[in-house]
Design a protein around this motif. Sequence first.
Motif, PDB file in Angstrom:
ATOM      1  N   ARG A  41      42.069  64.462  26.301  1.00  0.00           N
ATOM      2  CA  ARG A  41      42.484  63.061  26.262  1.00  0.00           C
ATOM      3  C   ARG A  41      42.420  62.471  27.672  1.00  0.00           C
ATOM      4  O   ARG A  41      41.781  63.022  28.547  1.00  0.00           O
ATOM      5  CB  ARG A  41      43.877  62.930  25.641  1.00  0.00           C
ATOM      6  N   GLU A  42      43.086  61.356  27.878  1.00  0.00           N
ATOM      7  CA  GLU A  42      42.989  60.659  29.157  1.00  0.00           C
ATOM      8  C   GLU A  42      43.101  61.626  30.340  1.00  0.00           C
ATOM      9  O   GLU A  42      43.909  62.553  30.289  1.00  0.00           O
ATOM     10  CB  GLU A  42      44.098  59.602  29.276  1.00  0.00           C
ATOM     11  N   PRO A  43      42.285  61.344  31.427  1.00  0.00           N
ATOM     12  CA  PRO A  43      41.367  60.223  31.590  1.00  0.00           C
ATOM     13  C   PRO A  43      39.943  60.580  31.177  1.00  0.00           C
ATOM     14  O   PRO A  43      39.527  61.728  31.274  1.00  0.00           O
ATOM     15  CB  PRO A  43      41.431  59.961  33.099  1.00  0.00           C
ATOM     16  N   ASN A  44      39.187  59.577  30.755  1.00  0.00           N
ATOM     17  CA  ASN A  44      37.780  59.795  30.440  1.00  0.00           C
ATOM     18  C   ASN A  44      36.956  60.107  31.684  1.00  0.00           C
ATOM     19  O   ASN A  44      35.806  60.533  31.577  1.00  0.00           O
ATOM     20  CB  ASN A  44      37.192  58.578  29.712  1.00  0.00           C
ATOM     21  N   ALA A  45      37.544  59.902  32.857  1.00  0.00           N
ATOM     22  CA  ALA A  45      36.874  60.282  34.102  1.00  0.00           C
ATOM     23  C   ALA A  45      36.858  61.801  34.283  1.00  0.00           C
ATOM     24  O   ALA A  45      36.105  62.318  35.105  1.00  0.00           O
ATOM     25  CB  ALA A  45      37.559  59.618  35.298  1.00  0.00           C
ATOM     26  N   TRP A  50      40.741  69.770  29.899  1.00  0.00           N
ATOM     27  CA  TRP A  50      41.541  70.740  29.146  1.00  0.00           C
ATOM     28  C   TRP A  50      40.666  71.830  28.539  1.00  0.00           C
ATOM     29  O   TRP A  50      41.121  72.962  28.354  1.00  0.00           O
ATOM     30  CB  TRP A  50      42.368  70.022  28.095  1.00  0.00           C
ATOM     31  N   THR A  51      39.408  71.518  28.284  1.00  0.00           N
ATOM     32  CA  THR A  51      38.461  72.550  27.866  1.00  0.00           C
ATOM     33  C   THR A  51      38.285  73.583  28.970  1.00  0.00           C
ATOM     34  O   THR A  51      38.288  74.798  28.724  1.00  0.00           O
ATOM     35  CB  THR A  51      37.110  71.909  27.514  1.00  0.00           C
ATOM     36  N   ASN A  52      38.150  73.102  30.211  1.00  0.00           N
ATOM     37  CA  ASN A  52      38.012  74.015  31.346  1.00  0.00           C
ATOM     38  C   ASN A  52      39.281  74.822  31.579  1.00  0.00           C
ATOM     39  O   ASN A  52      39.219  75.989  31.991  1.00  0.00           O
ATOM     40  CB  ASN A  52      37.645  73.224  32.602  1.00  0.00           C
ATOM     41  N   PHE A 286      40.321  74.729  14.498  1.00  0.00           N
ATOM     42  CA  PHE A 286      41.580  74.138  14.942  1.00  0.00           C
ATOM     43  C   PHE A 286      41.284  73.387  16.241  1.00  0.00           C
ATOM     44  O   PHE A 286      40.382  73.746  16.996  1.00  0.00           O
ATOM     45  CB  PHE A 286      42.674  75.188  15.163  1.00  0.00           C
ATOM     46  N   MET A 287      42.021  72.306  16.483  1.00  0.00           N
ATOM     47  CA  MET A 287      41.851  71.555  17.714  1.00  0.00           C
ATOM     48  C   MET A 287      43.182  71.377  18.406  1.00  0.00           C
ATOM     49  O   MET A 287      44.048  70.639  17.935  1.00  0.00           O
ATOM     50  CB  MET A 287      41.213  70.191  17.454  1.00  0.00           C
ATOM     51  N   GLY A 288      43.379  72.109  19.497  1.00  0.00           N
ATOM     52  CA  GLY A 288      44.599  71.964  20.279  1.00  0.00           C
ATOM     53  C   GLY A 288      44.616  70.629  21.005  1.00  0.00           C
ATOM     54  O   GLY A 288      43.579  70.150  21.480  1.00  0.00           O
ATOM     55  N   TRP A 289      45.808  70.033  21.077  1.00  0.00           N
ATOM     56  CA  TRP A 289      45.917  68.706  21.672  1.00  0.00           C
ATOM     57  C   TRP A 289      46.194  68.791  23.175  1.00  0.00           C
ATOM     58  O   TRP A 289      47.310  68.998  23.624  1.00  0.00           O
ATOM     59  CB  TRP A 289      47.016  67.889  21.000  1.00  0.00           C
ATOM     60  N   ALA A 290      45.146  68.632  23.956  1.00  0.00           N
ATOM     61  CA  ALA A 290      45.218  68.443  25.400  1.00  0.00           C
ATOM     62  C   ALA A 290      46.297  69.310  26.053  1.00  0.00           C
ATOM     63  O   ALA A 290      46.341  70.522  25.879  1.00  0.00           O
ATOM     64  CB  ALA A 290      45.417  66.955  25.716  1.00  0.00           C
ATOM     65  N   GLU A 291      47.199  68.650  26.806  1.00  0.00           N
ATOM     66  CA  GLU A 291      48.210  69.391  27.583  1.00  0.00           C
ATOM     67  C   GLU A 291      49.280  70.023  26.713  1.00  0.00           C
ATOM     68  O   GLU A 291      49.959  70.970  27.153  1.00  0.00           O
ATOM     69  CB  GLU A 291      48.850  68.448  28.611  1.00  0.00           C
TER      70      GLU A 291
END
Length: 316
Positions: A41-45, A50-52, A286-291
């Motif tokens: 999620r934020e930021p798109n920059a 979170w994948t990394n 499954f998709m974990g939500w960001a932080e």
Amino acid sequence: MRVVVCLFALLFFHSFALCQSSLNYLYSISGKKTASGQHNREPNAQPAKWTNAIDSLTGHYPKLWSGDFLFQADNIANRGMMIAEAKRQWKKGALINIMWHACNPARSQPCGWDSTGVLSRMTDAQWQQLLTDGTPINARWKQMMDEVAVYLQDLEDSGVEVMFRPLHEMNQGLFWWGGRRGANGTAQLYRLTHDYFTKTKGLSNLIWVWDMQDFLSLATDLTDYNPGNDYWDVAALDIYDSGTGYSDYKYNAMLKVAGNKPIAIGECQVLPTAAQLKTQPRWTFFMGWAELVFSSNTPTVIRELYNSKEVENLKE
């Protein structure tokens, strides 16, 4: 295998996106493996932040990468960076999932995470305008979809398939688009949105993910908010209720509505365990939500899941 799965799908379903490799992959692992996934999620920059972080912790990149068109001025301005990351992830072999926390077309864009933005409400009269061709609110929604369609077309031109998840958590009254039951409710907005992207804009690289949240009313909600089988390819459930977790009730309700189509965990903060995935093998990802993944699960739990034989990561 892909040809067989595709032919099987064509015999039973009539979606616009059935013969794409991403959907074929979900059919091929359904009941056998669950693909790992992580939302950014934020930021798109920083569209792979979170994948990394998952790779740094586990030594594995998730099989599914997820981004968001978003709603704030800076994130709208950086949509191109998010799309460029989607292309990079696709080349690496990842599944691409994109969602859209959209601003209220009866108000203004950009907007905030507040009662005048994503969390605002429409009056019944405004809602009817939204669903009626030629009205100012309907025209504004189409203009907003035009802006997003440019990026989706760019992905199509680059050969990238997108699991598209707009208007997510349709039974959730928190968002301006959600919580309206029945034929002229949120399901109709989903149909309008689907037809605009696929028919008016001519996009053929979208795999439509119909997404709900895990309320106790789920069994009824799956009927009241269903836009129709021709309008979605994957049925996803966002699991946030810590009291009921990954219950058999939720799993069986999703199986009943999906039939032979894939089901998935659209979002979660508490990750499923390998044991839960073994007893509920039809979850295709499954998709974990960001932080929230890192605040709601210990490092040991995350590593164990990503290293389990029930889960398929990017390198597999």
